[in-house]
Design a protein around this motif. Structure first.
Motif, PDB file in Angstrom:
ATOM      1  N   UNK A  61    -109.878 -82.748-129.779  1.00  0.00           N
ATOM      2  CA  UNK A  61    -109.726 -83.419-131.071  1.00  0.00           C
ATOM      3  C   UNK A  61    -111.076 -83.590-131.767  1.00  0.00           C
ATOM      4  N   UNK A  62    -112.091 -83.992-130.959  1.00  0.00           N
ATOM      5  CA  UNK A  62    -113.425 -84.134-131.547  1.00  0.00           C
ATOM      6  C   UNK A  62    -113.966 -82.798-132.025  1.00  0.00           C
ATOM      7  N   UNK A  63    -113.719 -81.745-131.218  1.00  0.00           N
ATOM      8  CA  UNK A  63    -114.162 -80.411-131.630  1.00  0.00           C
ATOM      9  C   UNK A  63    -113.447 -79.977-132.906  1.00  0.00           C
ATOM     10  N   UNK A  64    -112.158 -80.336-132.987  1.00  0.00           N
ATOM     11  CA  UNK A  64    -111.414 -80.012-134.209  1.00  0.00           C
ATOM     12  C   UNK A  64    -111.993 -80.751-135.405  1.00  0.00           C
ATOM     13  N   UNK A  65    -112.335 -82.030-135.187  1.00  0.00           N
ATOM     14  CA  UNK A  65    -112.935 -82.795-136.275  1.00  0.00           C
ATOM     15  C   UNK A  65    -114.266 -82.183-136.696  1.00  0.00           C
TER      16      UNK A  65
END
Length: 644
Positions: free
Chosen positions: A239-243
């Motif tokens: 999720x952080x990588x997506x953000x």
């Protein structure tokens, strides 16, 4: 019970047996047997009843253990639902296993897939700090056996364990902690072993099947929790990588929009005939950074803030521009140099037209920004070529006029005044001829400087390989100094020789004036004069003598007074200065001594030395005249030499 010789069990005994069964833990004093013996039952009945009670105790014990397991599982589930810190959760699981197993020490070793080692991640009941940092190599110790077998392994005395390889580091840590009996069960999730959960005592102990089963059951719960935390951690990382990806995408889109806007504005600048100032301003607004545009000699053509120096004289900046010329790409300056963060060369094929220098600012110079700077450099090259083409067309016409004005062929002077007026040049403004001698690599920049200086009310161009101007200035010295200073500023070099002639009264005299300044500049250049602003009339005698062969001037000096020059150079004497004063004083030793403020005998001694070097005939009329010219030429040459 019924039958002959038998009697039933009392109600009190039944209740007592039920209490013992309900405890779920066999009594070490065998209270069941004692209670049945008190009832005076036959041995077969005692055995039958005792076995049934113990079965009930085992069943109740299993129910209690399952209850504890379910309680631990529910607790783990609650902690997992409120998960904030994986390390805290693992530590809590180890403490719960410690309470459940009831051993002295409980610890969890996690499998490291990168190194295939087991490293202790969390402990409960340990006292040795070294144990808490323990790492177990692959295929080593009880832990390695658990991983390889994927089944529980235990020993009642670790020091006596012989069927597994030992490692000194592990044995030392176990001894430091005082561990004797150790039980290890695998933490398995699918096909992967996540680690090993250990329960250990500081005394010799034989682990019962119930203890092994209890720790194994809890280990299954721990494995589920660990796998879940890993998945949650991976999901959180994803999720952080997506953000981050979304943020980078947004920045990229913003940069692309900014680049598109810059391209549109620069294209519009080309179409409306803009220049370097438009490029600097547009790029500066887009990048929120100052922008400076320089020519091929690093002279500033335009600056977004108007505060740049006339010439960017910085070795790191020059090196960055040179690197950009080789690569054709934007070069970052790390660390910054002279407040510049990036440089890109302005190229047209193999021709270097200048460079763009980017300062500090708010917008990061990412890949898109660097490509935008490179595109701005290309636009700058197009604008420069366009302006050069227009200027070349105009300069060619003016250059043709200049060549006609300076030509000794009178046939080229027909209708000259009318042609000049057609180019908005007043014939009466063409008075003083000036030539500027620079290195071939700086001639293009010198012509650009001449264009700025003479385009309003004069002519300029390249005549016989020399940058030539005809200006309205009346004072030759001032005209020469003006041209020298402007060309220096335009080229960024100090070696500029500017020679001017006295003003012409009519157009027909300009040809002779050009010949005079051309010949004078050649003679001075042959003498090694590279930087000066002079009036050609002051050197007319020498020009007349050596115009046909400028290189002969230096040869003339060497032939006439070379021995004197070498004597001074070798010994640090001043024979040449004495000889110069002697020439100026009409060969009078007394007057020479007076002008030099020395004794006459000193002068005579020096003259004798000159005679020994040049021969007895040097003071005869004709040799003395030639020597006088050579002495003055050498003095002229030294006047324009930089101080050592």
């Amino acid at each position: 019970m019924s039958g002959a010789g038998q009697r039933g069990i009392s109600v009190g005994a039944v209740l007592a047996l039920l209490d013992l069964a309900a405890k779920g833990v066999p009594d070490e004093h065998d209270a069941v047997a004692e209670l049945l013996a008190a009832e005076r039952l036959d041995p077969a009945a005692v055995t039958q009843v005792g076995q049934r009670v113990r079965e009930l105790q085992g069943a109740v014990a299993r129910l209690h253990r399952r209850g504890r397991e379910l309680s631990a599982l529910f607790s783990c589930a609650r902690e997992l639902a409120a998960l904030h810190d994986v390390d805290e959760l693992v530590a809590g699981l180890v403490r719960r296993a410690h309470d459940l197993a009831g051993t002295d020490v409980t610890y969890l070793s996690e499998f490291d897939e990168a190194t295939s080692e087991l490293r202790v991640r969390s402990t409960a009941g340990t006292v040795a700090s070294a144990f808490q940092r323990l790492r177990v190599p692959p295929h080593t110790g009880l832990a390695g056996k658990v991983v390889e077998s994927r089944a529980p392994q235990w020993t009642s005395h670790y020091a006596h364990l012989r069927d597994v390889p030992h490692a000194d580091s592990i044995d030392v840590a176990v001894r430091a902690e005082g561990l004797v009996s150790i039980l290890g069960v695998p933490l398995i999730a699918g096909e992967h072993v996540l680690g090993v959960l250990f329960a250990a005592n500081r005394n010799e102990h034989a682990f019962s099947p119930e203890e092994v089963a209890l720790l194994s059951a809890f280990a299954d719960n721990v494995a589920v929790v660990l796998q879940t935390t890993r998945l949650l951690s991976q999901a959180r990382d994803a999720a952080e990588e997506t953000q981050r990806a979304y943020a980078e995408l947004a920045q990229h889109v913003e940069a692309m929009e900014r680049a598109g806007q810059v391209h549109e504005e620069l294209t519009a600048a080309v179409l409306r005939g803009g220049g370097a100032a438009d490029v600097a301003r547009t790029l500066s607004d887009a990048l929120e950074r100052p922008v400076v545009i320089v020519d091929e000699n690093n002279a500033v053509l335009a600056s977004s803030d108007g505060a740049a120096a006339a010439v960017i004289d910085s070795a790191p900046v020059r090196a960055a521009l040179a690197d950009s010329r080789r690569s054709g790409r934007c070069t970052l300056l790390e660390p910054r140099q002279d407040d510049f963060r990036a440089a890109v060369a302005v190229l047209a094929g193999d021709m270097v037209l200048g460079g763009l220098l980017i300062g500090d600012g708010a917008v990061e110079l990412g890949a898109v920004e660097q490509r935008t700077i490179e595109r701005a450099a290309q636009i700058t090259a197009l604008l420069t070529l366009k302006q050069d083409a227009v200027r070349y067309a105009e300069d060619r016409v003016r250059g043709e006029l200049l060549n006609d004005v300076l030509s000794p062929d009178v046939r080229r002077h027909s209708d000259l005044a009318a042609r000049l007026r057609a180019r908005r040049v007043r014939p009466q403004d063409l008075r003083t001829v000036v030539v500027a001698v620079v290195g071939p690599e700086h001639r293009r920049a010198a012509l650009r400087a001449a264009h700025v200086l003479a385009s309003a009310s004069g002519l300029f161009g390249e005549v016989e390989g020399v940058v030539t101007l005809v200006l309205p200035e009346a004072d030759p010295r001032e005209a020469a100094a003006l041209v020298r200073d402007r060309v220096r500023a335009g080229t960024g070099v100090d070696e500029v020789l500017a020679v001017a002639a006295r003003p012409a009264d009519v157009l027909g005299e300009l040809s002779a004036r050009f010949a005079a300044v051309r010949d004078c500049s050649r003679v001075l250049a042959a003498l090694g004069v590279e930087s000066a602003a002079v009036d050609a009339d002051e050197y007319a005698p020498y020009t007349s003598m050596f115009a046909g062969e400028p290189a002969g001037a230096q040869q003339f000096i060497d032939r006439l007074i070379g021995p004197v020059l070498r004597w001074d150079a070798d010994r640090g004497t001043e024979l040449l200065s004495t000889l110069r004063q002697f020439v100026d004083c009409n060969a009078s030793p007394v007057r020479t001594a007076r002008s030099m403020d020395v004794h006459t005998n000193t002068v005579l001694q020096r003259i004798d030395r000159v005679t020994s070097l040049l021969g007895d005939s040097w003071r005869d009329p004709e040799p003395f005249f030639r020597l006088s010219v050579a002495v003055r030429l050498e003095g002229l040459r030294r006047r324009f030499q930089p101080d050592p």
